[in-house]
Write a protein that holds these residues in place. Sequence first.
Motif, PDB file in Angstrom:
ATOM      1  N   VAL A  18      -4.140   0.985   0.709  1.00 54.32           N
ATOM      2  CA  VAL A  18      -3.783   1.627  -0.554  1.00 54.32           C
ATOM      3  C   VAL A  18      -2.988   2.907  -0.246  1.00 54.32           C
ATOM      4  CG1 VAL A  18      -5.992   2.880  -0.789  1.00 54.32           C
ATOM      5  CG2 VAL A  18      -4.638   2.356  -2.817  1.00 54.32           C
ATOM      6  N   ALA A  19      -1.828   3.003  -0.842  1.00 54.01           N
ATOM      7  CA  ALA A  19      -0.909   4.098  -0.499  1.00 54.01           C
ATOM      8  C   ALA A  19      -1.243   5.358  -1.282  1.00 54.01           C
ATOM      9  CB  ALA A  19       0.524   3.668  -0.802  1.00 54.01           C
ATOM     10  N   THR A  62      -1.251   6.066  -5.386  1.00 56.32           N
ATOM     11  CA  THR A  62      -1.346   4.814  -6.140  1.00 56.32           C
ATOM     12  C   THR A  62      -2.113   5.003  -7.448  1.00 56.32           C
ATOM     13  OG1 THR A  62      -1.328   3.586  -4.060  1.00 56.32           O
ATOM     14  CG2 THR A  62      -2.063   2.399  -6.020  1.00 56.32           C
ATOM     15  N   TYR A  63      -3.203   5.756  -7.386  1.00 57.81           N
ATOM     16  CA  TYR A  63      -4.039   5.935  -8.573  1.00 57.81           C
ATOM     17  C   TYR A  63      -4.259   7.413  -8.850  1.00 57.81           C
ATOM     18  CZ  TYR A  63      -5.115   1.038  -7.580  1.00 57.81           C
ATOM     19  OH  TYR A  63      -5.023  -0.291  -7.324  1.00 57.81           O
ATOM     20  N   ARG A 103      -9.948   2.130 -11.542  1.00 55.75           N
ATOM     21  CA  ARG A 103      -9.016   1.238 -10.861  1.00 55.75           C
ATOM     22  C   ARG A 103      -9.441   0.964  -9.434  1.00 55.75           C
ATOM     23  NH1 ARG A 103      -4.336   2.030 -13.800  1.00 55.75           N
ATOM     24  NH2 ARG A 103      -3.424   0.226 -12.800  1.00 55.75           N
ATOM     25  N   GLU A 126     -11.304  -3.005  -6.175  1.00 54.40           N
ATOM     26  CA  GLU A 126     -10.158  -2.640  -7.013  1.00 54.40           C
ATOM     27  C   GLU A 126     -10.044  -3.556  -8.216  1.00 54.40           C
ATOM     28  OE1 GLU A 126      -7.065  -2.170  -3.690  1.00 54.40           O
ATOM     29  OE2 GLU A 126      -5.998  -1.285  -5.375  1.00 54.40           O
ATOM     30  N   ALA A 150      -4.171  -4.539 -10.678  1.00 56.53           N
ATOM     31  CA  ALA A 150      -3.563  -3.417  -9.963  1.00 56.53           C
ATOM     32  C   ALA A 150      -3.414  -3.763  -8.480  1.00 56.53           C
ATOM     33  CB  ALA A 150      -4.414  -2.160 -10.140  1.00 56.53           C
ATOM     34  N   ARG A 178      -0.540  -6.117  -8.092  1.00 54.97           N
ATOM     35  CA  ARG A 178       0.746  -5.420  -8.264  1.00 54.97           C
ATOM     36  C   ARG A 178       1.197  -4.757  -6.970  1.00 54.97           C
ATOM     37  NH1 ARG A 178      -0.667  -4.295 -13.342  1.00 54.97           N
ATOM     38  NH2 ARG A 178      -1.681  -2.298 -12.884  1.00 54.97           N
ATOM     39  N   ARG A 179       0.246  -4.199  -6.242  1.00 51.73           N
ATOM     40  CA  ARG A 179       0.669  -3.527  -5.015  1.00 51.73           C
ATOM     41  C   ARG A 179       0.724  -4.504  -3.840  1.00 51.73           C
ATOM     42  NH1 ARG A 179      -3.037  -1.581  -1.378  1.00 51.73           N
ATOM     43  NH2 ARG A 179      -5.221  -1.861  -1.908  1.00 51.73           N
ATOM     44  N   THR A 207      -1.352  -6.374  -2.109  1.00 49.43           N
ATOM     45  CA  THR A 207      -2.257  -6.284  -0.961  1.00 49.43           C
ATOM     46  C   THR A 207      -3.027  -7.583  -0.765  1.00 49.43           C
ATOM     47  OG1 THR A 207      -3.902  -4.886   0.106  1.00 49.43           O
ATOM     48  CG2 THR A 207      -4.288  -5.416  -2.191  1.00 49.43           C
ATOM     49  N   THR A 264      -5.333   8.946  -3.496  1.00 52.89           N
ATOM     50  CA  THR A 264      -4.808   9.511  -4.721  1.00 52.89           C
ATOM     51  C   THR A 264      -3.571  10.363  -4.471  1.00 52.89           C
ATOM     52  OG1 THR A 264      -6.319  11.336  -4.420  1.00 52.89           O
ATOM     53  CG2 THR A 264      -7.047   9.541  -5.799  1.00 52.89           C
TER      54      THR A 264
END
Lengths: 442, 84
Positions: free
Chosen positions: A89-90, A93-94, A181, A238, A242, A245-246, A248, A416
Amino acid sequence: MTTAVITGIGVAAPNGAGTENFWAATLRGESGIGPIRRFDTRGYPARLGGEIDDFDPAEHLPRRLLPQTDRMTQLALTASAWALADSGVAPGTYDPGETGVAMAGAFGGFEYGQRELENLWCSGPERVSVYMSFAWFYAVNTGQLSIRHVLRGPAGVVVGDQAGGLDAVAQARRNIRKGARLMLSGGFDSSFCPYGWVARISDGTLSTDEDPRTAYLPFDLRARGQVPGEGGAVLVVEEAAAARRRGTRIYGEIAGYAATFDAAARYGGERGLGRAVEAALADAGVTAREVGVVFADGSGRPADDRAEAETIAAVFGPQGVPVTVPKTMTGRMSSGGAPVDLAGALLAMRDGLIPPTVNVRTVAPGARLDLVTGVPRPWQPGPALVLARGRGGFNSAMVLRPGTAAPNRTGAASVTGREAPTRSGGKRHEADDTVGPGGDHA
Amino acid sequence: MKQMTLSALEEIMHRCAGDDESTDSFQQAPERAFADLGYDSLALLETQSVIRREYGVDLSEQALGAAETPQQLVDLVNRWLSAV
Protein backbone atom coordinates in the motif's frame (compact mmCIF):
# COMPACT_ATOMS: atom_id res chain seq x y z
CA MET A 1 -22.40 -5.65 1.19
CA THR A 2 -18.90 -4.21 1.35
CA THR A 3 -16.31 -6.94 1.05
CA ALA A 4 -13.20 -7.09 3.27
CA VAL A 5 -10.12 -8.69 1.77
CA ILE A 6 -6.64 -9.45 3.07
CA THR A 7 -3.79 -7.90 1.13
CA GLY A 8 -0.83 -8.17 3.50
CA ILE A 9 0.49 -10.68 6.04
CA GLY A 10 3.09 -10.34 8.80
CA VAL A 11 3.86 -13.40 10.95
CA ALA A 12 6.18 -13.81 13.93
CA ALA A 13 5.98 -17.41 15.14
CA PRO A 14 8.23 -19.80 17.07
CA ASN A 15 9.14 -21.70 13.91
CA GLY A 16 9.84 -18.56 11.92
CA ALA A 17 9.94 -14.77 12.32
CA GLY A 18 8.87 -13.21 9.05
CA THR A 19 6.04 -14.57 6.94
CA GLU A 20 8.12 -16.52 4.44
CA ASN A 21 10.42 -17.93 7.16
CA PHE A 22 7.37 -19.11 9.05
CA TRP A 23 5.72 -20.57 5.98
CA ALA A 24 8.81 -22.38 4.70
CA ALA A 25 9.40 -23.93 8.14
CA THR A 26 5.73 -24.88 8.38
CA LEU A 27 5.75 -26.66 5.02
CA ARG A 28 8.93 -28.48 6.07
CA GLY A 29 7.19 -29.57 9.26
CA GLU A 30 9.73 -27.78 11.45
CA SER A 31 8.63 -27.19 15.01
CA GLY A 32 9.63 -24.27 17.22
CA ILE A 33 8.66 -26.09 20.42
CA GLY A 34 11.45 -26.84 22.88
CA PRO A 35 12.59 -26.36 26.47
CA ILE A 36 11.96 -22.78 27.57
CA ARG A 37 15.14 -20.74 27.87
CA ARG A 38 13.76 -17.26 28.56
CA PHE A 39 13.50 -17.91 32.29
CA ASP A 40 14.43 -20.67 34.69
CA THR A 41 11.67 -23.29 34.54
CA ARG A 42 13.12 -25.58 37.20
CA GLY A 43 10.39 -26.45 39.66
CA TYR A 44 7.53 -25.84 37.25
CA PRO A 45 5.46 -28.85 36.18
CA ALA A 46 5.43 -27.73 32.51
CA ARG A 47 8.71 -26.69 30.91
CA LEU A 48 8.17 -26.67 27.13
CA GLY A 49 7.12 -23.77 24.97
CA GLY A 50 7.33 -22.30 21.51
CA GLU A 51 9.82 -19.43 21.80
CA ILE A 52 10.81 -17.09 18.99
CA ASP A 53 14.61 -17.27 19.03
CA ASP A 54 15.69 -15.26 16.01
CA PHE A 55 14.11 -11.94 16.94
CA ASP A 56 16.06 -8.95 18.24
CA PRO A 57 13.68 -6.00 18.60
CA ALA A 58 16.56 -3.51 18.33
CA GLU A 59 17.07 -4.66 14.73
CA HIS A 60 13.50 -3.76 13.82
CA LEU A 61 12.36 -0.85 15.97
CA PRO A 62 13.55 2.65 16.90
CA ARG A 63 15.36 2.52 20.22
CA ARG A 64 12.90 4.99 21.68
CA LEU A 65 10.23 2.33 21.52
CA LEU A 66 12.19 -0.32 23.39
CA PRO A 67 11.94 0.94 27.01
CA GLN A 68 8.20 1.41 26.66
CA THR A 69 7.21 -1.91 25.07
CA ASP A 70 6.69 -5.48 26.19
CA ARG A 71 7.96 -8.23 23.92
CA MET A 72 4.46 -8.93 22.55
CA THR A 73 4.24 -5.28 21.46
CA GLN A 74 7.70 -5.41 19.88
CA LEU A 75 6.57 -8.48 17.92
CA ALA A 76 3.32 -6.79 16.89
CA LEU A 77 5.04 -3.57 15.80
CA THR A 78 7.59 -5.49 13.73
CA ALA A 79 5.06 -7.82 12.12
CA SER A 80 2.75 -4.90 11.33
CA ALA A 81 5.53 -3.24 9.32
CA TRP A 82 6.08 -6.52 7.47
CA ALA A 83 2.35 -6.79 6.73
CA LEU A 84 2.12 -3.24 5.38
CA ALA A 85 5.21 -3.73 3.20
CA ASP A 86 3.71 -7.00 1.94
CA SER A 87 0.45 -5.26 1.01
CA GLY A 88 2.37 -2.75 -1.09
CA VAL A 89 0.00 0.00 0.00
CA ALA A 90 1.55 3.26 -1.15
CA PRO A 91 1.91 6.41 0.94
CA GLY A 92 -1.10 8.66 0.64
CA THR A 93 -3.45 5.92 -0.55
CA TYR A 94 -5.93 6.53 2.27
CA ASP A 95 -6.83 9.32 4.64
CA PRO A 96 -5.60 8.52 8.19
CA GLY A 97 -9.18 8.76 9.45
CA GLU A 98 -10.34 5.91 7.25
CA THR A 99 -7.64 3.52 8.48
CA GLY A 100 -7.56 1.78 11.85
CA VAL A 101 -6.49 -1.08 14.09
CA ALA A 102 -8.38 -4.03 15.61
CA MET A 103 -6.16 -6.35 17.62
CA ALA A 104 -6.67 -9.18 20.09
CA GLY A 105 -4.77 -9.69 23.32
CA ALA A 106 -5.15 -12.43 25.91
CA PHE A 107 -2.46 -11.71 28.49
CA GLY A 108 -1.19 -8.22 27.83
CA GLY A 109 2.41 -7.34 28.65
CA PHE A 110 2.99 -9.72 31.57
CA GLU A 111 6.76 -9.81 31.22
CA TYR A 112 6.95 -6.03 31.44
CA GLY A 113 4.40 -6.04 34.23
CA GLN A 114 6.27 -8.63 36.26
CA ARG A 115 9.50 -6.63 36.04
CA GLU A 116 7.78 -3.44 37.17
CA LEU A 117 5.90 -5.18 39.97
CA GLU A 118 9.24 -6.54 41.15
CA ASN A 119 10.58 -2.98 41.07
CA LEU A 120 7.59 -1.83 43.09
CA TRP A 121 7.98 -4.41 45.84
CA CYS A 122 11.78 -4.61 45.91
CA SER A 123 12.74 -0.97 45.38
CA GLY A 124 9.67 1.17 45.88
CA PRO A 125 7.11 3.00 43.76
CA GLU A 126 9.60 5.57 42.42
CA ARG A 127 11.44 2.72 40.69
CA VAL A 128 8.40 1.71 38.62
CA SER A 129 8.71 2.80 35.01
CA VAL A 130 6.27 5.48 33.98
CA TYR A 131 5.67 3.41 30.83
CA MET A 132 4.11 0.71 33.00
CA SER A 133 1.03 2.94 32.77
CA PHE A 134 0.28 1.41 29.39
CA ALA A 135 2.92 -1.18 28.46
CA TRP A 136 1.15 -4.04 30.30
CA PHE A 137 -2.31 -3.27 28.97
CA TYR A 138 -4.27 -5.50 26.60
CA ALA A 139 -5.04 -2.54 24.36
CA VAL A 140 -1.46 -1.35 24.07
CA ASN A 141 -0.76 -3.02 20.72
CA THR A 142 -3.72 -1.28 19.17
CA GLY A 143 -2.46 2.08 20.43
CA GLN A 144 1.16 1.53 19.44
CA LEU A 145 0.25 0.32 15.94
CA SER A 146 -2.10 3.24 15.49
CA ILE A 147 0.60 5.74 16.50
CA ARG A 148 3.41 4.11 14.55
CA HIS A 149 1.54 3.79 11.27
CA VAL A 150 -0.65 6.90 11.65
CA LEU A 151 -3.93 4.96 11.52
CA ARG A 152 -6.38 7.35 13.12
CA GLY A 153 -9.75 5.80 12.42
CA PRO A 154 -11.43 2.95 14.33
CA ALA A 155 -9.33 1.42 17.11
CA GLY A 156 -10.32 -1.52 19.26
CA VAL A 157 -9.14 -4.56 21.16
CA VAL A 158 -10.90 -7.81 21.97
CA VAL A 159 -9.96 -10.26 24.72
CA GLY A 160 -11.16 -13.81 24.19
CA ASP A 161 -8.12 -16.04 24.63
CA GLN A 162 -7.46 -18.04 21.46
CA ALA A 163 -10.88 -17.17 19.97
CA GLY A 164 -10.11 -13.45 20.32
CA GLY A 165 -7.72 -13.67 17.37
CA LEU A 166 -10.65 -14.38 15.04
CA ASP A 167 -12.95 -11.95 16.83
CA ALA A 168 -10.49 -9.12 16.19
CA VAL A 169 -10.33 -9.83 12.46
CA ALA A 170 -14.12 -9.97 12.40
CA GLN A 171 -14.09 -6.58 14.11
CA ALA A 172 -11.84 -5.29 11.32
CA ARG A 173 -14.36 -6.58 8.78
CA ARG A 174 -17.16 -4.72 10.62
CA ASN A 175 -15.04 -1.55 10.56
CA ILE A 176 -14.54 -1.95 6.80
CA ARG A 177 -18.29 -2.38 6.36
CA LYS A 178 -18.85 0.81 8.31
CA GLY A 179 -16.59 2.78 5.99
CA ALA A 180 -12.98 2.17 6.99
CA ARG A 181 -10.76 1.46 3.99
CA LEU A 182 -7.85 -0.29 5.66
CA MET A 183 -7.45 -2.01 9.02
CA LEU A 184 -4.51 -3.72 10.66
CA SER A 185 -5.80 -6.74 12.54
CA GLY A 186 -4.58 -9.84 14.33
CA GLY A 187 -3.21 -10.71 17.74
CA PHE A 188 -0.01 -11.30 19.70
CA ASP A 189 0.87 -12.82 23.03
CA SER A 190 4.07 -13.76 24.76
CA SER A 191 4.25 -13.54 28.57
CA PHE A 192 7.01 -16.14 28.76
CA CYS A 193 7.90 -15.20 32.32
CA PRO A 194 7.12 -16.78 35.71
CA TYR A 195 4.00 -14.61 36.11
CA GLY A 196 2.61 -15.63 32.72
CA TRP A 197 3.66 -19.23 33.24
CA VAL A 198 1.98 -19.62 36.61
CA ALA A 199 -1.19 -18.10 35.14
CA ARG A 200 -1.14 -20.72 32.39
CA ILE A 201 -0.39 -23.60 34.74
CA SER A 202 -3.26 -22.59 37.00
CA ASP A 203 -5.90 -23.65 34.48
CA GLY A 204 -4.58 -27.21 34.31
CA THR A 205 -4.38 -27.44 30.53
CA LEU A 206 -0.61 -27.59 30.02
CA SER A 207 1.14 -30.76 29.02
CA THR A 208 3.76 -31.89 31.53
CA ASP A 209 5.48 -34.09 28.94
CA GLU A 210 9.11 -33.04 28.56
CA ASP A 211 9.59 -34.37 25.03
CA PRO A 212 8.92 -31.66 22.40
CA ARG A 213 7.83 -34.36 19.94
CA THR A 214 5.05 -35.73 22.08
CA ALA A 215 3.99 -32.91 24.42
CA TYR A 216 1.30 -31.38 22.18
CA LEU A 217 -0.57 -33.93 20.07
CA PRO A 218 -4.06 -32.67 19.21
CA PHE A 219 -6.48 -35.45 18.19
CA ASP A 220 -3.83 -38.10 18.91
CA LEU A 221 -4.46 -41.14 21.06
CA ARG A 222 -1.62 -39.89 23.29
CA ALA A 223 -2.88 -36.27 23.63
CA ARG A 224 -2.28 -34.98 27.14
CA GLY A 225 -2.48 -31.22 27.06
CA GLN A 226 -1.18 -28.19 25.30
CA VAL A 227 2.09 -26.32 24.93
CA PRO A 228 2.06 -22.52 24.87
CA GLY A 229 3.75 -20.54 22.12
CA GLU A 230 4.55 -16.86 21.72
CA GLY A 231 3.89 -14.72 18.69
CA GLY A 232 1.06 -13.99 16.32
CA ALA A 233 0.23 -12.34 13.04
CA VAL A 234 -0.97 -9.03 11.65
CA LEU A 235 -3.13 -8.91 8.56
CA VAL A 236 -3.80 -5.92 6.34
CA VAL A 237 -7.57 -5.92 5.82
CA GLU A 238 -8.82 -3.69 3.03
CA GLU A 239 -12.07 -2.75 1.42
CA ALA A 240 -12.15 -4.94 -1.71
CA ALA A 241 -12.98 -2.32 -4.33
CA ALA A 242 -10.23 0.00 -3.07
CA ALA A 243 -7.73 -2.87 -3.01
CA ARG A 244 -8.66 -3.84 -6.59
CA ARG A 245 -8.34 -0.24 -7.74
CA ARG A 246 -4.76 -0.12 -6.60
CA GLY A 247 -4.15 -3.42 -8.36
CA THR A 248 -2.68 -5.31 -5.45
CA ARG A 249 -2.53 -9.03 -4.86
CA ILE A 250 -5.50 -10.19 -2.79
CA TYR A 251 -4.74 -13.21 -0.61
CA GLY A 252 -8.36 -13.85 0.21
CA GLU A 253 -11.66 -12.58 1.43
CA ILE A 254 -13.06 -12.65 4.95
CA ALA A 255 -16.21 -14.39 3.78
CA GLY A 256 -17.92 -15.47 6.99
CA TYR A 257 -17.66 -15.38 10.75
CA ALA A 258 -19.57 -16.33 13.85
CA ALA A 259 -18.88 -16.52 17.57
CA THR A 260 -20.74 -18.47 20.26
CA PHE A 261 -20.32 -19.40 23.89
CA ASP A 262 -20.46 -22.76 25.56
CA ALA A 263 -23.26 -23.03 28.09
CA ALA A 264 -22.18 -22.92 31.71
CA ALA A 265 -22.05 -26.33 33.40
CA ARG A 266 -25.09 -25.49 35.54
CA TYR A 267 -27.10 -25.01 32.35
CA GLY A 268 -26.03 -28.32 30.86
CA GLY A 269 -22.63 -27.28 29.49
CA GLU A 270 -23.68 -27.58 25.86
CA ARG A 271 -20.77 -26.73 23.59
CA GLY A 272 -21.24 -23.97 21.05
CA LEU A 273 -18.57 -24.74 18.44
CA GLY A 274 -21.02 -26.44 16.07
CA ARG A 275 -23.33 -23.41 16.08
CA ALA A 276 -20.35 -21.16 15.35
CA VAL A 277 -19.33 -23.31 12.37
CA GLU A 278 -22.86 -23.45 10.93
CA ALA A 279 -23.38 -19.72 11.37
CA ALA A 280 -20.00 -18.82 9.85
CA LEU A 281 -20.71 -21.00 6.79
CA ALA A 282 -24.16 -19.43 6.44
CA ASP A 283 -22.64 -15.94 6.79
CA ALA A 284 -20.20 -16.80 4.00
CA GLY A 285 -22.86 -18.39 1.81
CA VAL A 286 -20.61 -21.44 1.58
CA THR A 287 -21.83 -25.02 1.92
CA ALA A 288 -19.93 -27.63 3.90
CA ARG A 289 -19.18 -29.48 0.63
CA GLU A 290 -17.41 -26.44 -0.79
CA VAL A 291 -14.98 -26.05 2.14
CA GLY A 292 -11.53 -27.31 1.14
CA VAL A 293 -9.72 -27.33 4.47
CA VAL A 294 -10.33 -26.84 8.18
CA PHE A 295 -7.65 -25.33 10.41
CA ALA A 296 -8.79 -26.86 13.67
CA ASP A 297 -8.45 -25.32 17.11
CA GLY A 298 -6.63 -28.50 18.21
CA SER A 299 -6.69 -28.06 21.96
CA GLY A 300 -4.60 -31.13 22.78
CA ARG A 301 -6.85 -31.94 25.72
CA PRO A 302 -8.71 -35.17 24.97
CA ALA A 303 -12.21 -33.95 25.92
CA ASP A 304 -11.84 -30.77 23.84
CA ASP A 305 -10.36 -32.70 20.92
CA ARG A 306 -13.21 -35.17 21.01
CA ALA A 307 -15.80 -32.39 20.98
CA GLU A 308 -14.11 -30.63 18.08
CA ALA A 309 -13.69 -33.85 16.08
CA GLU A 310 -17.38 -34.65 16.59
CA THR A 311 -18.37 -31.16 15.46
CA ILE A 312 -16.25 -31.38 12.31
CA ALA A 313 -17.55 -34.86 11.48
CA ALA A 314 -21.13 -33.75 12.09
CA VAL A 315 -20.86 -30.77 9.73
CA PHE A 316 -18.62 -32.24 7.00
CA GLY A 317 -19.24 -35.97 7.40
CA PRO A 318 -16.72 -38.57 8.61
CA GLN A 319 -13.33 -37.92 6.99
CA GLY A 320 -15.26 -35.37 4.95
CA VAL A 321 -12.72 -32.56 4.74
CA PRO A 322 -8.94 -32.21 5.20
CA VAL A 323 -8.18 -30.99 8.72
CA THR A 324 -4.88 -29.61 9.93
CA VAL A 325 -3.27 -28.16 13.07
CA PRO A 326 -0.03 -26.35 12.15
CA LYS A 327 -0.06 -25.10 15.75
CA THR A 328 1.68 -28.42 16.49
CA MET A 329 4.81 -26.57 15.26
CA THR A 330 4.31 -23.37 17.26
CA GLY A 331 2.38 -24.22 20.38
CA ARG A 332 -0.79 -22.34 21.24
CA MET A 333 -0.12 -18.62 20.96
CA SER A 334 -3.21 -17.39 22.82
CA SER A 335 -4.59 -14.42 20.87
CA GLY A 336 -1.85 -14.90 18.24
CA GLY A 337 -2.79 -18.48 17.36
CA ALA A 338 -5.83 -17.92 15.18
CA PRO A 339 -4.33 -14.99 13.20
CA VAL A 340 -1.36 -17.24 12.38
CA ASP A 341 -3.83 -19.90 11.25
CA LEU A 342 -5.57 -17.32 9.05
CA ALA A 343 -2.16 -16.49 7.57
CA GLY A 344 -1.49 -20.20 7.08
CA ALA A 345 -4.83 -20.70 5.33
CA LEU A 346 -4.18 -17.75 2.98
CA LEU A 347 -0.68 -19.02 2.17
CA ALA A 348 -2.11 -22.50 1.64
CA MET A 349 -4.42 -20.94 -0.96
CA ARG A 350 -1.54 -19.07 -2.57
CA ASP A 351 0.68 -22.14 -2.90
CA GLY A 352 -1.92 -24.89 -3.29
CA LEU A 353 -0.46 -26.74 -0.29
CA ILE A 354 -2.17 -27.58 3.00
CA PRO A 355 0.42 -27.40 5.81
CA PRO A 356 0.76 -30.54 7.91
CA THR A 357 0.02 -31.44 11.50
CA VAL A 358 3.29 -32.75 12.91
CA ASN A 359 4.02 -35.48 15.47
CA VAL A 360 0.45 -36.84 15.49
CA ARG A 361 0.52 -40.50 14.43
CA THR A 362 -2.55 -42.25 15.71
CA VAL A 363 -5.78 -40.30 15.62
CA ALA A 364 -7.82 -41.10 18.71
CA PRO A 365 -10.52 -43.72 18.17
CA GLY A 366 -13.85 -42.08 17.41
CA ALA A 367 -12.26 -38.97 15.89
CA ARG A 368 -13.41 -39.46 12.29
CA LEU A 369 -11.04 -36.89 10.84
CA ASP A 370 -9.03 -36.70 7.64
CA LEU A 371 -6.05 -35.18 9.44
CA VAL A 372 -3.23 -33.92 7.20
CA THR A 373 -0.17 -35.35 8.94
CA GLY A 374 3.55 -35.48 8.23
CA VAL A 375 3.87 -33.62 4.93
CA PRO A 376 1.90 -30.88 3.12
CA ARG A 377 -0.99 -32.03 0.95
CA PRO A 378 -1.67 -30.45 -2.45
CA TRP A 379 -5.22 -29.11 -2.87
CA GLN A 380 -7.32 -27.12 -5.27
CA PRO A 381 -7.71 -23.93 -3.24
CA GLY A 382 -11.23 -23.24 -2.08
CA PRO A 383 -12.89 -21.79 1.00
CA ALA A 384 -11.05 -22.47 4.27
CA LEU A 385 -12.55 -22.67 7.74
CA VAL A 386 -10.47 -21.57 10.74
CA LEU A 387 -11.62 -22.52 14.24
CA ALA A 388 -10.54 -21.14 17.58
CA ARG A 389 -11.69 -21.74 21.12
CA GLY A 390 -10.79 -19.80 24.22
CA ARG A 391 -10.74 -20.57 27.89
CA GLY A 392 -14.09 -19.78 29.42
CA GLY A 393 -16.20 -21.13 26.56
CA PHE A 394 -15.41 -18.84 23.64
CA ASN A 395 -15.91 -20.38 20.18
CA SER A 396 -15.17 -18.55 16.95
CA ALA A 397 -15.20 -19.68 13.34
CA MET A 398 -14.08 -17.77 10.27
CA VAL A 399 -14.42 -18.64 6.59
CA LEU A 400 -11.87 -17.33 4.09
CA ARG A 401 -12.35 -17.44 0.33
CA PRO A 402 -9.34 -17.43 -2.04
CA GLY A 403 -8.48 -14.11 -3.64
CA THR A 404 -6.84 -13.15 -6.88
CA ALA A 405 -3.20 -12.91 -7.75
CA ALA A 406 -2.40 -9.49 -9.16
CA PRO A 407 1.19 -8.33 -9.06
CA ASN A 408 2.13 -4.70 -9.71
CA ARG A 409 3.70 -4.29 -6.31
CA THR A 410 5.22 -1.13 -4.95
CA GLY A 411 7.31 -0.58 -1.85
CA ALA A 412 5.40 0.61 1.18
CA ALA A 413 6.09 3.15 3.84
CA SER A 414 3.44 4.91 5.85
CA VAL A 415 0.02 3.97 4.54
CA THR A 416 -1.39 7.40 4.89
CA GLY A 417 1.48 9.31 3.39
CA ARG A 418 2.30 10.98 6.67
CA GLU A 419 5.62 10.17 8.18
CA ALA A 420 5.03 7.82 11.07
CA PRO A 421 6.35 9.61 14.12
CA THR A 422 9.34 7.97 15.76
CA ARG A 423 8.56 10.03 18.81
CA SER A 424 5.24 10.71 20.31
CA GLY A 425 5.58 14.27 21.57
CA GLY A 426 2.81 14.12 24.12
CA LYS A 427 0.48 12.14 21.89
CA ARG A 428 0.80 9.18 24.18
CA HIS A 429 -1.81 10.59 26.49
CA GLU A 430 -4.27 10.98 23.66
CA ALA A 431 -3.58 7.41 22.61
CA ASP A 432 -4.40 6.16 26.08
CA ASP A 433 -7.81 7.71 25.73
CA THR A 434 -8.56 6.32 22.33
CA VAL A 435 -7.68 2.65 22.70
CA GLY A 436 -9.95 1.67 25.55
CA PRO A 437 -11.26 -1.87 25.40
CA GLY A 438 -14.49 -2.54 23.65
CA GLY A 439 -15.29 -1.57 20.12
CA ASP A 440 -18.56 -3.17 19.16
CA HIS A 441 -17.41 -6.69 19.89
CA ALA A 442 -20.48 -8.76 19.30
CA MET B 1 29.49 20.50 45.23
CA LYS B 2 27.85 18.05 42.83
CA GLN B 3 26.53 19.62 39.62
CA MET B 4 24.69 18.14 36.67
CA THR B 5 26.17 18.32 33.18
CA LEU B 6 24.41 18.14 29.82
CA SER B 7 25.97 14.79 29.07
CA ALA B 8 24.89 13.43 32.47
CA LEU B 9 21.32 14.48 31.74
CA GLU B 10 21.52 12.92 28.31
CA GLU B 11 22.75 9.66 29.77
CA ILE B 12 19.81 9.63 32.21
CA MET B 13 17.31 10.33 29.46
CA HIS B 14 18.74 7.60 27.24
CA ARG B 15 18.36 5.20 30.11
CA CYS B 16 14.75 6.31 30.64
CA ALA B 17 13.48 6.60 27.11
CA GLY B 18 15.98 4.82 24.88
CA ASP B 19 18.61 6.56 22.78
CA ASP B 20 17.77 7.65 19.29
CA GLU B 21 20.77 7.97 17.03
CA SER B 22 18.79 10.18 14.63
CA THR B 23 18.62 13.25 16.90
CA ASP B 24 21.30 15.75 17.95
CA SER B 25 23.14 15.24 21.22
CA PHE B 26 22.42 17.63 24.09
CA GLN B 27 25.92 19.10 23.65
CA GLN B 28 25.09 19.96 20.04
CA ALA B 29 21.62 21.27 20.75
CA PRO B 30 21.35 22.44 24.38
CA GLU B 31 18.49 24.80 23.57
CA ARG B 32 16.37 22.56 21.37
CA ALA B 33 12.98 21.70 22.81
CA PHE B 34 12.69 18.21 24.33
CA ALA B 35 9.79 17.51 21.98
CA ASP B 36 12.04 18.21 18.98
CA LEU B 37 14.69 15.94 20.44
CA GLY B 38 12.12 13.17 20.60
CA TYR B 39 11.24 13.17 24.30
CA ASP B 40 7.58 13.20 25.30
CA SER B 41 6.06 14.12 28.63
CA LEU B 42 6.35 10.57 29.94
CA ALA B 43 10.06 10.50 29.21
CA LEU B 44 10.39 13.68 31.26
CA LEU B 45 8.34 12.22 34.08
CA GLU B 46 10.65 9.21 34.15
CA THR B 47 13.67 11.52 34.09
CA GLN B 48 12.25 13.50 37.02
CA SER B 49 12.14 10.32 39.08
CA VAL B 50 15.77 9.42 38.29
CA ILE B 51 16.95 12.97 39.12
CA ARG B 52 15.20 12.74 42.46
CA ARG B 53 16.90 9.42 43.17
CA GLU B 54 20.38 10.23 41.94
CA TYR B 55 20.72 13.96 42.71
CA GLY B 56 18.31 14.30 45.60
CA VAL B 57 16.51 17.05 43.70
CA ASP B 58 12.75 16.86 43.96
CA LEU B 59 11.46 18.92 41.06
CA SER B 60 7.78 19.74 41.04
CA GLU B 61 5.80 18.88 37.93
CA GLN B 62 5.31 22.59 37.41
CA ALA B 63 9.04 23.32 37.52
CA LEU B 64 9.68 20.37 35.24
CA GLY B 65 7.10 21.63 32.78
CA ALA B 66 8.79 25.02 32.65
CA ALA B 67 12.12 23.47 31.62
CA GLU B 68 11.66 23.00 27.90
CA THR B 69 15.25 22.33 26.79
CA PRO B 70 18.19 20.28 28.11
CA GLN B 71 20.05 23.45 29.14
CA GLN B 72 17.05 24.80 31.03
CA LEU B 73 16.61 21.51 32.89
CA VAL B 74 20.32 21.28 33.76
CA ASP B 75 20.27 24.90 34.99
CA LEU B 76 17.20 24.22 37.08
CA VAL B 77 18.75 21.15 38.72
CA ASN B 78 22.01 23.02 39.38
CA ARG B 79 20.17 25.98 40.96
CA TRP B 80 18.59 23.46 43.33
CA LEU B 81 21.92 21.83 44.07
CA SER B 82 23.54 25.21 44.82
CA ALA B 83 20.69 26.31 47.06
CA VAL B 84 20.63 23.32 49.39
